[in-house]
Motif scaffolding. Structure first.
Motif, short mmCIF file in Angstrom:
data_model
loop_
_atom_site.label_atom_id
_atom_site.label_comp_id
_atom_site.label_asym_id
_atom_site.label_seq_id
_atom_site.Cartn_x
_atom_site.Cartn_y
_atom_site.Cartn_z
N ASP A 1 0.83 -1.21 0.00
CA ASP A 1 0.00 0.00 0.00
C ASP A 1 0.86 1.25 0.00
O ASP A 1 0.59 2.23 -0.72
N THR A 2 1.94 1.24 0.78
CA THR A 2 2.82 2.40 0.87
C THR A 2 3.50 2.68 -0.46
O THR A 2 3.67 3.83 -0.87
N LEU A 3 3.89 1.62 -1.17
CA LEU A 3 4.59 1.77 -2.46
C LEU A 3 3.62 1.88 -3.63
O LEU A 3 4.04 1.86 -4.77
N HIS A 4 2.32 1.99 -3.31
CA HIS A 4 1.28 2.07 -4.36
C HIS A 4 1.31 0.84 -5.27
O HIS A 4 1.15 0.93 -6.48
N GLU A 5 1.58 -0.31 -4.63
CA GLU A 5 1.54 -1.59 -5.33
C GLU A 5 0.50 -2.47 -4.65
O GLU A 5 0.82 -3.41 -3.92
N PRO A 6 -0.79 -2.13 -4.79
CA PRO A 6 -1.84 -2.83 -4.05
C PRO A 6 -1.86 -4.33 -4.34
O PRO A 6 -1.83 -4.75 -5.48
N LYS A 7 -1.91 -5.12 -3.25
CA LYS A 7 -1.96 -6.57 -3.37
C LYS A 7 -3.22 -7.11 -2.69
O LYS A 7 -3.31 -8.30 -2.43
N PHE A 8 -4.16 -6.22 -2.41
CA PHE A 8 -5.31 -6.60 -1.60
C PHE A 8 -6.50 -5.78 -2.05
O PHE A 8 -6.47 -4.55 -2.04
N ASN A 9 -7.57 -6.47 -2.47
CA ASN A 9 -8.79 -5.81 -2.91
C ASN A 9 -9.69 -5.61 -1.68
O ASN A 9 -10.42 -6.52 -1.29
N TYR A 10 -9.62 -4.43 -1.07
CA TYR A 10 -10.30 -4.20 0.20
C TYR A 10 -11.81 -4.39 0.09
O TYR A 10 -12.44 -4.97 0.98
N PHE A 11 -12.41 -3.91 -0.98
CA PHE A 11 -13.86 -4.02 -1.14
C PHE A 11 -14.29 -5.48 -1.23
O PHE A 11 -15.20 -5.93 -0.54
N LYS A 12 -13.61 -6.22 -2.10
CA LYS A 12 -13.97 -7.63 -2.30
C LYS A 12 -13.69 -8.46 -1.06
O LYS A 12 -14.49 -9.32 -0.65
N GLU A 13 -12.53 -8.23 -0.42
CA GLU A 13 -12.17 -9.02 0.76
C GLU A 13 -13.13 -8.75 1.92
O GLU A 13 -13.46 -9.67 2.68
N LYS A 14 -13.57 -7.53 2.09
CA LYS A 14 -14.54 -7.23 3.14
C LYS A 14 -15.85 -7.98 2.89
O LYS A 14 -16.45 -8.54 3.81
N GLU A 15 -16.26 -8.01 1.63
CA GLU A 15 -17.50 -8.72 1.28
C GLU A 15 -17.39 -10.21 1.60
O GLU A 15 -18.31 -10.81 2.15
N VAL A 16 -16.24 -10.81 1.27
CA VAL A 16 -16.04 -12.24 1.54
C VAL A 16 -16.06 -12.50 3.04
O VAL A 16 -16.68 -13.46 3.52
N PHE A 17 -15.37 -11.66 3.80
CA PHE A 17 -15.33 -11.82 5.26
C PHE A 17 -16.73 -11.73 5.84
O PHE A 17 -17.14 -12.59 6.64
N GLU A 18 -17.48 -10.70 5.48
CA GLU A 18 -18.81 -10.51 6.04
C GLU A 18 -19.74 -11.64 5.67
O GLU A 18 -20.53 -12.12 6.50
N ASN A 19 -19.69 -12.12 4.43
CA ASN A 19 -20.54 -13.23 4.02
C ASN A 19 -20.15 -14.52 4.75
O ASN A 19 -21.03 -15.29 5.17
N THR A 20 -18.85 -14.75 4.89
CA THR A 20 -18.38 -15.96 5.56
C THR A 20 -18.91 -16.04 6.99
O THR A 20 -19.46 -17.07 7.42
N PHE A 21 -18.80 -14.94 7.73
CA PHE A 21 -19.20 -15.00 9.14
C PHE A 21 -20.71 -14.81 9.32
O PHE A 21 -21.26 -15.24 10.35
#
Length: 396
Positions: free
Chosen positions: A281-301
């Motif tokens: 994130d600091t180097l502007h090389e995103p390796k994580f889709n925050y929107f999608k990952e939040k959706e997966v987490f919320e659906n899982t639990f």
């Protein structure tokens, strides 16, 4: 080669930009009162010393004992943020009755949201409460070198002793403004390997902010998700205070996204994953889709809470459904293994009733129980075995 290595080290020393000051506790108190010294930035730990430990520290000042250095970072307008020394400075301020706000662990949302566990149920690793006693202007208690000090508040001390406490000096090393964020991070991480013992997740929560806030704030936000918290009903109060819920969120993403990279030590694996995402994130090389990952987490639990609730990661005793305690290995296996049918669970083509049935079967299976016992360290083979067990069970 030797000259090159020397040059690299010399360059790193220049980058550190450290200034050392000998400063009195009275000066530190004035800086704190004038907002020139921030003692509770987001990456600081909470105030944990009880009255006895605070009292013994005050006793050390009065006896002119050596005090370990404290460390701070220079921020805007010449102000300092404390990165190591909270327990000592807070103890002094607390004894003088000067703390403006108490840097203690707040009441967690989970204490309100989670159903109460039956008194007869076992809870794993429920240790003694470690929260600090933060009474302002407290009376000394627990002084063992000069027991005559016990019962004395600051105003009760003779004038000479008040002056001695105020004039007690401590070395403060200041990382000047503009230091490389990664050097700040590594320095903080090394400073906090001793002293007041932190859990690995508390250390991550503090130190990673010196690189970037985004990922750790994301983790902490999801740790208050209501469905997630209901599934943690058997996590002890002391574990919650040590940010175990936040570690479980991190475990979910690390195992879901980097399962093949795990080798042996869970703590190193989680730290390296957090560093990888935060540095990206600091180097502007995103390796994580925050929107999608939040959706997966919320659906899982949401699915886990609706199907199993507080039983999701609890241990079933003696092949019955009497619950005993939270099992982190079941957490890893179930949350990761169910991703194999994630889309079917979300769109309803895999019935929730069937999911509930299969997970309960797994939890009572002797082989699965064998896969989900052990110490704090894992092996990749055992991790794969319990993950694959859940995948196979759900695929029956």
């Amino acid at each position: 080669m030797e000259n090159n290595l020397t040059a690299i080290i010399d360059e790193r020393i220049k980058e550190l930009k450290i200034t050392s000051l000998d400063i009195s506790f009275n000066e530190l108190a004035d800086m704190y009162k004038n907002d020139e010294l921030i003692i509770t930035p987001n990456y600081q730990r909470t105030f944990r010393w009880d009255i006895s430990r605070q009292s013994r520290f005050v006793e050390s000042l009065l006896l002119e004992m050596p005090i370990p250095p404290i460390y701070a970072i220079e921020i805007e307008d010449g102000r300092y943020e404390l990165i190591d020394g909270l327990q000592r400075i807070s103890s002094y301020l607390n004894y003088r009755g000067l703390l403006k706000e108490l840097p203690v662990e707040p009441k967690m949302a989970s204490d309100v949201l989670i159903e109460d566990v039956d008194e007869n149920d076992e809870v794993l690793e429920d240790e003694e409460d470690t929260a600090a006693d933060v009474e302002r202007g407290f009376a000394l208690s627990g002084c063992d070198i000069i027991p005559e000090l016990n019962g004395k508040r600051f105003d009760d001390l003779p004038a000479s002793m008040k002056i001695k406490a105020k004039r007690s000096f401590v070395r403060m090393d200041v990382l000047r403004k503009g230091i490389n964020p990664q050097l700040k991070y590594h320095m903080f991480k090394r400073l906090n390997t001793g002293g007041e013992k932190l859990s690995y997740q508390e250390l991550r929560n503090c130190s990673i902010r010196l690189i970037d806030n985004k990922f750790i704030d994301f983790i902490n936000d999801l740790a208050s998700n209501a469905d997630f918290l209901q599934t943690l009903a058997y996590v002890s109060k002391n574990q919650k205070k040590k940010k175990f819920a936040e570690e479980l969120v991190l475990r979910f993403f690390a195992l879901k996204n980097k399962f093949s990279s795990f080798s042996h030590n869970v703590d190193s694996f989680l730290t390296e994953y957090m560093e990888e995402i935060s540095m990206g994130d600091t180097l502007h090389e995103p390796k994580f889709n925050y929107f999608k990952e939040k959706e997966v987490f919320e659906n899982t639990f949401r699915i886990l809470n609706n199907s199993l609730g507080k039983e999701a990661f609890a241990v079933y005793k003696n092949n019955s459904q009497k619950l005993s305690g939270f099992n982190v290995y079941q957490y890893e296996a179930i949350t990761t293994g169910m991703q194999s049918i994630y889309e079917e669970l979300v769109n309803g083509s895999y019935p929730i009733s069937k999911f509930t049935e299969k997970i309960k079967e797994a939890k009572m299976d002797k082989t699965f129980k064998l896969y989900t016992v052990g110490g704090g360290k894992n092996s990749s083979g055992v991790l794969m075995n319990r993950y694959q067990f859940i995948v196979n069970k759900l695929g029956e």
